[in-house]
Motif scaffolding. Sequence first.
Motif, PDB file in Angstrom:
ATOM      1  N   LYS A 105      36.896  19.073  21.114  1.00  0.00           N
ATOM      2  CA  LYS A 105      35.908  18.429  21.963  1.00  0.00           C
ATOM      3  C   LYS A 105      34.528  18.632  21.332  1.00  0.00           C
ATOM      4  CE  LYS A 105      38.574  17.637  25.694  1.00  0.00           C
ATOM      5  NZ  LYS A 105      39.824  17.891  25.033  1.00  0.00           N
ATOM      6  N   PRO A 106      33.607  17.707  21.572  1.00  0.00           N
ATOM      7  CA  PRO A 106      32.243  17.976  21.105  1.00  0.00           C
ATOM      8  C   PRO A 106      31.791  19.342  21.622  1.00  0.00           C
ATOM      9  CG  PRO A 106      32.426  15.744  21.935  1.00  0.00           C
ATOM     10  CD  PRO A 106      33.726  16.427  22.256  1.00  0.00           C
ATOM     11  N   THR A 107      31.147  20.095  20.747  1.00  0.00           N
ATOM     12  CA  THR A 107      30.782  21.463  21.099  1.00  0.00           C
ATOM     13  C   THR A 107      29.282  21.543  21.320  1.00  0.00           C
ATOM     14  OG1 THR A 107      32.502  22.131  19.592  1.00  0.00           O
ATOM     15  CG2 THR A 107      30.994  23.850  20.315  1.00  0.00           C
ATOM     16  N   ASP A 108      28.870  22.103  22.451  1.00  0.00           N
ATOM     17  CA  ASP A 108      27.447  22.276  22.704  1.00  0.00           C
ATOM     18  C   ASP A 108      26.836  23.066  21.560  1.00  0.00           C
ATOM     19  OD1 ASP A 108      27.600  20.936  25.006  1.00  0.00           O
ATOM     20  OD2 ASP A 108      27.653  22.716  26.306  1.00  0.00           O
ATOM     21  N   GLY A 109      25.733  22.636  21.085  1.00  0.00           N
ATOM     22  CA  GLY A 109      25.035  23.380  20.053  1.00  0.00           C
ATOM     23  C   GLY A 109      25.572  23.145  18.666  1.00  0.00           C
ATOM     24  N   ALA A 110      26.678  22.326  18.521  1.00  0.00           N
ATOM     25  CA  ALA A 110      27.237  22.111  17.193  1.00  0.00           C
ATOM     26  C   ALA A 110      26.265  21.298  16.352  1.00  0.00           C
ATOM     27  CB  ALA A 110      28.566  21.371  17.299  1.00  0.00           C
ATOM     28  N   ALA A 111      26.209  21.643  15.126  1.00  0.00           N
ATOM     29  CA  ALA A 111      25.422  20.881  14.164  1.00  0.00           C
ATOM     30  C   ALA A 111      26.084  21.129  12.826  1.00  0.00           C
ATOM     31  CB  ALA A 111      23.977  21.362  14.159  1.00  0.00           C
ATOM     32  N   CYS A 112      25.908  20.236  11.893  1.00  0.00           N
ATOM     33  CA  CYS A 112      26.699  20.356  10.675  1.00  0.00           C
ATOM     34  C   CYS A 112      25.955  19.797   9.471  1.00  0.00           C
ATOM     35  CB  CYS A 112      28.022  19.614  10.848  1.00  0.00           C
ATOM     36  SG  CYS A 112      27.835  17.990  11.601  1.00  0.00           S
ATOM     37  N   LYS A 113      26.440  20.252   8.334  1.00  0.00           N
ATOM     38  CA  LYS A 113      25.928  19.784   7.056  1.00  0.00           C
ATOM     39  C   LYS A 113      27.158  19.596   6.178  1.00  0.00           C
ATOM     40  CE  LYS A 113      24.340  22.795   4.114  1.00  0.00           C
ATOM     41  NZ  LYS A 113      23.563  23.854   3.478  1.00  0.00           N
ATOM     42  N   VAL A 114      27.205  18.539   5.409  1.00  0.00           N
ATOM     43  CA  VAL A 114      28.376  18.278   4.559  1.00  0.00           C
ATOM     44  C   VAL A 114      27.913  18.119   3.120  1.00  0.00           C
ATOM     45  CG1 VAL A 114      30.303  16.722   4.093  1.00  0.00           C
ATOM     46  CG2 VAL A 114      29.595  17.145   6.453  1.00  0.00           C
ATOM     47  N   THR A 115      28.531  18.858   2.228  1.00  0.00           N
ATOM     48  CA  THR A 115      28.262  18.661   0.794  1.00  0.00           C
ATOM     49  C   THR A 115      29.537  18.164   0.133  1.00  0.00           C
ATOM     50  OG1 THR A 115      28.809  20.970   0.343  1.00  0.00           O
ATOM     51  CG2 THR A 115      26.489  20.434   0.637  1.00  0.00           C
ATOM     52  N   ALA A 116      29.361  17.357  -0.889  1.00  0.00           N
ATOM     53  CA  ALA A 116      30.520  16.722  -1.534  1.00  0.00           C
ATOM     54  C   ALA A 116      30.526  17.003  -3.029  1.00  0.00           C
ATOM     55  CB  ALA A 116      30.471  15.215  -1.295  1.00  0.00           C
ATOM     56  N   ASN A 138      35.873  16.623  -2.808  1.00  0.00           N
ATOM     57  CA  ASN A 138      35.989  17.831  -2.008  1.00  0.00           C
ATOM     58  C   ASN A 138      34.776  17.943  -1.105  1.00  0.00           C
ATOM     59  OD1 ASN A 138      37.633  20.265  -1.589  1.00  0.00           O
ATOM     60  ND2 ASN A 138      35.701  21.288  -2.069  1.00  0.00           N
ATOM     61  N   LEU A 139      35.015  18.126   0.164  1.00  0.00           N
ATOM     62  CA  LEU A 139      33.933  18.171   1.140  1.00  0.00           C
ATOM     63  C   LEU A 139      33.849  19.570   1.741  1.00  0.00           C
ATOM     64  CD1 LEU A 139      34.679  14.770   2.913  1.00  0.00           C
ATOM     65  CD2 LEU A 139      32.846  15.256   1.297  1.00  0.00           C
ATOM     66  N   THR A 140      32.661  20.110   1.782  1.00  0.00           N
ATOM     67  CA  THR A 140      32.437  21.405   2.418  1.00  0.00           C
ATOM     68  C   THR A 140      31.587  21.173   3.669  1.00  0.00           C
ATOM     69  OG1 THR A 140      32.584  22.577   0.328  1.00  0.00           O
ATOM     70  CG2 THR A 140      31.479  23.725   2.129  1.00  0.00           C
ATOM     71  N   VAL A 141      32.141  21.561   4.790  1.00  0.00           N
ATOM     72  CA  VAL A 141      31.492  21.337   6.081  1.00  0.00           C
ATOM     73  C   VAL A 141      30.924  22.665   6.556  1.00  0.00           C
ATOM     74  CG1 VAL A 141      31.818  20.474   8.424  1.00  0.00           C
ATOM     75  CG2 VAL A 141      33.315  19.667   6.583  1.00  0.00           C
ATOM     76  N   GLY A 165      29.074  29.441   8.932  1.00  0.00           N
ATOM     77  CA  GLY A 165      30.274  29.420   8.089  1.00  0.00           C
ATOM     78  C   GLY A 165      30.624  28.006   7.647  1.00  0.00           C
ATOM     79  N   SER A 166      31.563  27.907   6.751  1.00  0.00           N
ATOM     80  CA  SER A 166      31.957  26.576   6.291  1.00  0.00           C
ATOM     81  C   SER A 166      33.441  26.537   5.958  1.00  0.00           C
ATOM     82  CB  SER A 166      31.126  26.150   5.083  1.00  0.00           C
ATOM     83  OG  SER A 166      31.083  27.155   4.126  1.00  0.00           O
ATOM     84  N   VAL A 167      33.977  25.338   5.906  1.00  0.00           N
ATOM     85  CA  VAL A 167      35.345  25.112   5.456  1.00  0.00           C
ATOM     86  C   VAL A 167      35.302  23.992   4.426  1.00  0.00           C
ATOM     87  CG1 VAL A 167      36.509  25.806   7.585  1.00  0.00           C
ATOM     88  CG2 VAL A 167      35.824  23.428   7.274  1.00  0.00           C
ATOM     89  N   SER A 168      36.291  24.024   3.532  1.00  0.00           N
ATOM     90  CA  SER A 168      36.378  22.971   2.520  1.00  0.00           C
ATOM     91  C   SER A 168      37.728  22.292   2.620  1.00  0.00           C
ATOM     92  CB  SER A 168      36.227  23.557   1.111  1.00  0.00           C
ATOM     93  OG  SER A 168      34.915  23.994   0.890  1.00  0.00           O
ATOM     94  N   PHE A 169      37.727  21.009   2.417  1.00  0.00           N
ATOM     95  CA  PHE A 169      38.972  20.263   2.289  1.00  0.00           C
ATOM     96  C   PHE A 169      38.703  19.140   1.306  1.00  0.00           C
ATOM     97  CE2 PHE A 169      38.266  16.176   4.355  1.00  0.00           C
ATOM     98  CZ  PHE A 169      37.081  16.406   5.044  1.00  0.00           C
ATOM     99  N   ASN A 206      34.327   0.785  -6.763  1.00  0.00           N
ATOM    100  CA  ASN A 206      33.313   1.617  -6.118  1.00  0.00           C
ATOM    101  C   ASN A 206      33.862   3.020  -5.935  1.00  0.00           C
ATOM    102  OD1 ASN A 206      31.478   2.903  -4.538  1.00  0.00           O
ATOM    103  ND2 ASN A 206      31.259   1.282  -3.004  1.00  0.00           N
ATOM    104  N   ALA A 207      33.413   3.921  -6.792  1.00  0.00           N
ATOM    105  CA  ALA A 207      33.900   5.302  -6.725  1.00  0.00           C
ATOM    106  C   ALA A 207      32.856   6.211  -6.086  1.00  0.00           C
ATOM    107  CB  ALA A 207      34.270   5.791  -8.118  1.00  0.00           C
ATOM    108  N   GLY A 208      32.085   5.651  -5.183  1.00  0.00           N
ATOM    109  CA  GLY A 208      31.022   6.427  -4.547  1.00  0.00           C
ATOM    110  C   GLY A 208      31.557   7.419  -3.532  1.00  0.00           C
ATOM    111  N   PRO A 209      30.684   8.308  -3.071  1.00  0.00           N
ATOM    112  CA  PRO A 209      31.118   9.349  -2.130  1.00  0.00           C
ATOM    113  C   PRO A 209      31.269   8.834  -0.699  1.00  0.00           C
ATOM    114  CG  PRO A 209      28.778   9.554  -2.576  1.00  0.00           C
ATOM    115  CD  PRO A 209      29.268   8.428  -3.445  1.00  0.00           C
ATOM    116  N   ALA A 210      31.999   9.595   0.088  1.00  0.00           N
ATOM    117  CA  ALA A 210      32.101   9.317   1.521  1.00  0.00           C
ATOM    118  C   ALA A 210      30.750   9.579   2.174  1.00  0.00           C
ATOM    119  CB  ALA A 210      33.177  10.211   2.136  1.00  0.00           C
ATOM    120  N   GLY A 211      30.558   9.048   3.376  1.00  0.00           N
ATOM    121  CA  GLY A 211      29.276   9.252   4.074  1.00  0.00           C
ATOM    122  C   GLY A 211      29.460   9.124   5.573  1.00  0.00           C
ATOM    123  N   GLN A 212      28.317   9.105   6.276  1.00  0.00           N
ATOM    124  CA  GLN A 212      28.284   8.936   7.733  1.00  0.00           C
ATOM    125  C   GLN A 212      29.174   9.972   8.445  1.00  0.00           C
ATOM    126  OE1 GLN A 212      29.132   4.819   8.771  1.00  0.00           O
ATOM    127  NE2 GLN A 212      28.214   4.118   6.855  1.00  0.00           N
TER     128      GLN A 212
END
Length: 486
Positions: free
Chosen positions: A377-388, A400-403, A456-460, A469-475
């Motif tokens: 469920k959407p979590t109060d206070g959740a915020a995120c950053k994604v690096t690829a 590879n995405l690190t959240v 903390g972060s997780v990677s997948f 078009n071999a560009g990165p994922a977004g949005q």
Amino acid sequence: MFRTPRPRRSHRALGALAVSVTAAAVAAAGLLPADQAGAAAGSLRSLAEAKGIYFGTAIGQGDLDNTALTTVAGTQFGMLTPTNEMKWDSVEPSPGSFDFGPGDRIVAFGQAHSMKLRGHTLVWHNQLPSWVDKLPASQVQTAMRNHITTTATHYKGKLYAWDVVNELFNENGTFREDAFYRAMGTGYVADALRTARAADPGAKLYLNDYNIEGLNAKSDAMYNLAKSLKSQGVPLDGVGFQAHFVVGQVPSSLKANLERFTALGLEVAVTELDDRMQLPPDSAELAQQGRDYANVVTTCLAVKGCVGLSQWDVGDADSWIPGTFPGEGAGTMYDNNYRPKPAYYASVDALGGSTSNPSPSPTPTTTSTPTSTPTPKPTDGAACKVTAELNTWNTGLTENLTVTNTGSSTVDGWALSFALPGGQTVTGAWNATVGPAAGRLTARNLGYNGTIAPGGSVSFGFQATHTGNAGPAGQFSLNGVVCRAA
Ligand code: G3I
């Protein structure tokens, strides 16, 4: 007979990173329930077993707490060797005082995952407690026999094979002058084998060494010893070829060498496979590593009497290599985050996991969500950053995405929604389930990586084909909260 006849398969050259991936391989790469015990469909294990051989790995007791590692070990591999837990210094650190606890824990993991187990090792100059080295020569045989008998009796009936004597030769083919040789001469080998057979008549008994994979002075020495032991009726069943290779240097005489041993009536096995390179690895080396792994797998399949292969350690993060060869590493099929490398895909391919004429890209990345994973469920206070991190080639890519959880609350179960550029189709994923295959996708955690603490972060990651078009994922959005771009 240990294995059933297997279909012949001609080997074809493997392209660099563009190794074709079947639905089975995709499933094996990460689209699986994390807690699945035993062979995953299309895993290295199931593909190898379908060919009549095993594919194993090695773990230590410290690895048992690493869920990402044990998930890979328990689903991808069908043979297990303890890295250190059955060695003399672990089992009998002082005379007559035995501790089987660590080895028993590895055995329990293997049994829980229906894996074959390899005992490693009864007699070895290394990781030998100093009390053995200090014994008067007249007492070494008694100590050796007692160690073998007590240890092999403890594990009787549980192990497929024992490395009875490990690393017995010098590089020039002379015997290593360790405590056993000094006390008993070359006869200690036959004595050790006979003692092991008496203690556990059901285990295959092996001699095991490194740098004996090709035709050379050291493998000649092993061959001559094995031939002599066989002619005397000494209980020797197999020879283990450790196969600690350097990228690009798998000996061309590997097959001929294995075959001279099987001609003696012995089985052979690749027991400690890895393939190291200078760090950091580059894509050319990783591609060559894939060809090396495929070469070894294909060779074992082609040699009647080669009963299986085992990698030493699970992923690059666990490997012994950097500690022994500073500046080198990356020797396994899994990177530091247990993402499959080109060597994994090449091994799958060599085991028949893909065809030379694959059907259009499979879409097992389907939308199905493991029932064991609750929809977050959407979590109060959740915020995120994604690096690829993106690696691309002419028709494909891995990303590879690190959240990172930049919010103030722990995320307990996550779903990351993101958009793929047009023309990209996901063919495999690791450390998450990912689906659908194109358009707007959702990646969901597996059983072991659902929690992201604040900061903390997780990677997948995933592998995809593209049409230009071999560009990165977004949005990106995490549990319904839009993430900021890194
Ligand atoms: O147990 C001690 C610990 O108490 C201490 O704090 C720590 C400090 O360094 O060392 C620990 O021992 C280490 C041991 O692994 C257990 O972790 C030793 O230093 C370390 O040298 C030892 O390395 C092992 C190596 O064999 C020893 O030769 C590797 O983990 C193991 O993967 C490696 O395996 C060998 C095979 O048995 C035979 N073929 C080659 C292969 C790779 O070297």
